[in-house]
Motif scaffolding. Structure first.
Motif, PDB file in Angstrom:
ATOM      1  N   THR A  71       0.842  -1.180   0.000  1.00 61.00           N
ATOM      2  CA  THR A  71       0.000   0.000   0.000  1.00 61.00           C
ATOM      3  C   THR A  71       0.885   1.240   0.000  1.00 61.00           C
ATOM      4  N   LEU A  72       0.554   2.181  -0.881  1.00 65.22           N
ATOM      5  CA  LEU A  72       1.252   3.466  -0.980  1.00 65.22           C
ATOM      6  C   LEU A  72       0.191   4.556  -0.976  1.00 65.22           C
ATOM      7  N   GLY A  73      -0.079   5.125   0.179  1.00 69.40           N
ATOM      8  CA  GLY A  73      -1.137   6.137   0.288  1.00 69.40           C
ATOM      9  C   GLY A  73      -2.494   5.517   0.005  1.00 69.40           C
ATOM     10  N   ASN A  74      -3.204   6.053  -0.984  1.00 72.92           N
ATOM     11  CA  ASN A  74      -4.514   5.521  -1.361  1.00 72.92           C
ATOM     12  C   ASN A  74      -4.431   4.423  -2.417  1.00 72.92           C
ATOM     13  N   TRP A  75      -3.230   4.055  -2.804  1.00 72.51           N
ATOM     14  CA  TRP A  75      -3.019   3.046  -3.839  1.00 72.51           C
ATOM     15  C   TRP A  75      -2.556   1.734  -3.205  1.00 72.51           C
ATOM     16  N   ARG A  76      -2.925   0.631  -3.848  1.00 73.87           N
ATOM     17  CA  ARG A  76      -2.453  -0.686  -3.421  1.00 73.87           C
ATOM     18  C   ARG A  76      -2.172  -1.523  -4.649  1.00 73.87           C
ATOM     19  N   ILE A  77      -1.022  -2.196  -4.630  1.00 74.03           N
ATOM     20  CA  ILE A  77      -0.676  -3.130  -5.696  1.00 74.03           C
ATOM     21  C   ILE A  77      -0.514  -4.503  -5.054  1.00 74.03           C
ATOM     22  N   GLY A  78      -1.003  -5.521  -5.732  1.00 72.59           N
ATOM     23  CA  GLY A  78      -0.944  -6.863  -5.166  1.00 72.59           C
ATOM     24  C   GLY A  78      -0.681  -7.911  -6.227  1.00 72.59           C
ATOM     25  N   ALA A  79      -0.139  -9.043  -5.781  1.00 76.07           N
ATOM     26  CA  ALA A  79       0.105 -10.196  -6.651  1.00 76.07           C
ATOM     27  C   ALA A  79      -0.280 -11.440  -5.862  1.00 76.07           C
ATOM     28  N   ALA A  80      -0.843 -12.431  -6.560  1.00 75.51           N
ATOM     29  CA  ALA A  80      -1.299 -13.636  -5.874  1.00 75.51           C
ATOM     30  C   ALA A  80      -1.162 -14.855  -6.777  1.00 75.51           C
ATOM     31  N   TRP A  81      -1.074 -16.000  -6.117  1.00 78.51           N
ATOM     32  CA  TRP A  81      -1.109 -17.302  -6.778  1.00 78.51           C
ATOM     33  C   TRP A  81      -2.401 -17.980  -6.351  1.00 78.51           C
ATOM     34  N   HIS A  82      -3.098 -18.587  -7.309  1.00 83.50           N
ATOM     35  CA  HIS A  82      -4.370 -19.264  -7.042  1.00 83.50           C
ATOM     36  C   HIS A  82      -4.296 -20.678  -7.603  1.00 83.50           C
ATOM     37  N   ARG A  83      -4.738 -21.653  -6.798  1.00 83.34           N
ATOM     38  CA  ARG A  83      -4.824 -23.043  -7.266  1.00 83.34           C
ATOM     39  C   ARG A  83      -6.199 -23.584  -6.885  1.00 83.34           C
ATOM     40  N   TYR A  84      -6.792 -24.295  -7.826  1.00 84.58           N
ATOM     41  CA  TYR A  84      -8.090 -24.940  -7.636  1.00 84.58           C
ATOM     42  C   TYR A  84      -7.923 -26.399  -8.026  1.00 84.58           C
ATOM     43  N   GLU A  85      -8.371 -27.301  -7.168  1.00 82.85           N
ATOM     44  CA  GLU A  85      -8.322 -28.738  -7.455  1.00 82.85           C
ATOM     45  C   GLU A  85      -9.701 -29.323  -7.192  1.00 82.85           C
ATOM     46  N   LYS A  86     -10.203 -30.143  -8.121  1.00 79.64           N
ATOM     47  CA  LYS A  86     -11.498 -30.803  -7.945  1.00 79.64           C
ATOM     48  C   LYS A  86     -11.350 -32.278  -8.271  1.00 79.64           C
ATOM     49  N   ASP A  87     -11.864 -33.131  -7.380  1.00 75.85           N
ATOM     50  CA  ASP A  87     -11.858 -34.576  -7.616  1.00 75.85           C
ATOM     51  C   ASP A  87     -12.874 -34.924  -8.702  1.00 75.85           C
ATOM     52  N   HIS A  88     -12.731 -36.124  -9.273  1.00 71.40           N
ATOM     53  CA  HIS A  88     -13.656 -36.540 -10.333  1.00 71.40           C
ATOM     54  C   HIS A  88     -15.041 -36.824  -9.753  1.00 71.40           C
ATOM     55  N   ASP A  89     -16.036 -36.701 -10.599  1.00 76.71           N
ATOM     56  CA  ASP A  89     -17.416 -37.005 -10.227  1.00 76.71           C
ATOM     57  C   ASP A  89     -17.638 -38.516 -10.334  1.00 76.71           C
ATOM     58  N   ALA A  90     -18.510 -39.030  -9.489  1.00 72.54           N
ATOM     59  CA  ALA A  90     -18.835 -40.465  -9.528  1.00 72.54           C
ATOM     60  C   ALA A  90     -20.351 -40.621  -9.631  1.00 72.54           C
ATOM     61  N   TYR A  91     -20.767 -41.520 -10.512  1.00 75.35           N
ATOM     62  CA  TYR A  91     -22.185 -41.827 -10.707  1.00 75.35           C
ATOM     63  C   TYR A  91     -22.381 -43.330 -10.529  1.00 75.35           C
ATOM     64  N   HIS A  92     -23.519 -43.701  -9.961  1.00 74.14           N
ATOM     65  CA  HIS A  92     -23.822 -45.120  -9.770  1.00 74.14           C
ATOM     66  C   HIS A  92     -25.253 -45.387 -10.245  1.00 74.14           C
ATOM     67  N   SER A  93     -25.348 -46.348 -11.135  1.00 76.05           N
ATOM     68  CA  SER A  93     -26.654 -46.770 -11.640  1.00 76.05           C
ATOM     69  C   SER A  93     -27.139 -47.952 -10.811  1.00 76.05           C
ATOM     70  N   ARG A  94     -28.367 -47.867 -10.346  1.00 77.88           N
ATOM     71  CA  ARG A  94     -28.944 -48.957  -9.543  1.00 77.88           C
ATOM     72  C   ARG A  94     -29.277 -50.189 -10.394  1.00 77.88           C
ATOM     73  N   ILE A  95     -29.337 -49.989 -11.723  1.00 81.82           N
ATOM     74  CA  ILE A  95     -29.635 -51.132 -12.606  1.00 81.82           C
ATOM     75  C   ILE A  95     -28.396 -51.580 -13.388  1.00 81.82           C
ATOM     76  N   GLY A  96     -27.233 -51.003 -13.071  1.00 80.91           N
ATOM     77  CA  GLY A  96     -25.976 -51.458 -13.667  1.00 80.91           C
ATOM     78  C   GLY A  96     -25.569 -50.793 -14.966  1.00 80.91           C
ATOM     79  N   THR A  97     -26.177 -49.669 -15.330  1.00 78.95           N
ATOM     80  CA  THR A  97     -25.822 -48.963 -16.562  1.00 78.95           C
ATOM     81  C   THR A  97     -24.408 -48.394 -16.449  1.00 78.95           C
ATOM     82  N   ASN A  98     -23.664 -48.462 -17.539  1.00 73.26           N
ATOM     83  CA  ASN A  98     -22.311 -47.900 -17.587  1.00 73.26           C
ATOM     84  C   ASN A  98     -22.411 -46.369 -17.538  1.00 73.26           C
TER      85      ASN A  98
END
Length: 163
Positions: A71-98
Motif C-alpha cells: 500500500t502506498l497512500g490511497n493506492w495498493r498493488i498486489g500479486a497472488a497465486w491461485h490453485r483450484y483442485e477438484k476430484d472426479h465425479d462419480a455416478y452409480h446406476s442402480r440397474i448397472g448402466t455404464n
C-alpha cells in the motif's frame, strides 16, 4: 448438490505497507440423486429412453490463494497465486448402466497468477473531490497451467461505491 464449505483465512500486516493474505477453502459436495440421460460409449447424444435415476457424488474441491500486497497512500498493488483442485465425479446406476461417460474428464486443476491495482477514493470523498466514497480496482488474472479447464486470461475493472 448440497455442500459443506470450510474456509480458513489468514491476513498479516508485514509492516511498511506490505501485507500477506493466505486463504484455504474446501468444499465437501454431498451425495445426491439425479434423473438424467445416460450416454453410452459411441453415442453422440443420449436418447430419451436412456433416462434414469442415478446416485451422484460430485467431486470435492479445494482452493488455495497466497497473495502479497503493498500500500502506498490511497493506492495498493498486489500479486497472488491461485490453485483450484477438484476430484472426479462419480455416478452409480442402480440397474448397472455404464456411467463412465458422465464421469470422464470431471477432475480439474487450475494454476493462475493474479495482479491487482486499486485506488481508495475514501479520502477524496472526505475532502469533497468525488461525489461518493468509492474504490476502483483493476484485476488481471491468467491461467498458466490447467487440466480440464479453459486456458483463460481475464482483465476486469471493478468500481465499488458506498452509500
Amino acid at each position: 448438490s448440497t455442500d459443506i464449505r470450510t474456509r480458513l483465512e489468514y491476513y498479516r500486516d508485514l509492516g511498511r505497507g506490505f501485507d500477506l493474505k493466505v486463504q484455504l477453502e474446501h468444499d465437501f459436495q454431498l451425495e445426491d440423486s439425479i434423473t438424467t440421460r445416460v450416454p453410452q460409449p459411441g453415442q453422440l447424444l443420449a436418447p430419451l429412453s436412456s433416462k434414469e435415476n442415478l446416485d451422484r457424488n460430485l467431486g470435492d474441491y479445494t482452493e488455495y490463494d497466497i497473495g502479497f500486497g503493498k500500500t502506498l497512500g490511497n493506492w495498493r498493488i498486489g500479486a497472488a497465486w491461485h490453485r483450484y483442485e477438484k476430484d472426479h465425479d462419480a455416478y452409480h446406476s442402480r440397474i448397472g448402466t455404464n456411467t463412465s461417460i458422465l464421469e470422464a474428464n470431471t477432475d480439474v486443476f487450475i494454476n493462475q497468477w493474479q495482479a491487482t491495482l486499486s485506488w481508495s477514493g475514501l479520502d477524496a470523498w472526505k475532502s469533497g473531490k468525488v461525489p461518493i466514497p468509492m474504490v476502483v480496482q483493476l484485476n488481471i488474472q491468467d491461467t498458466y497451467r490447467a487440466k480440464n479447464f479453459p486456458d483463460l486470461s481475464d482483465v476486469s475493472l471493478q468500481l465499488t461505491g458506498f452509500f
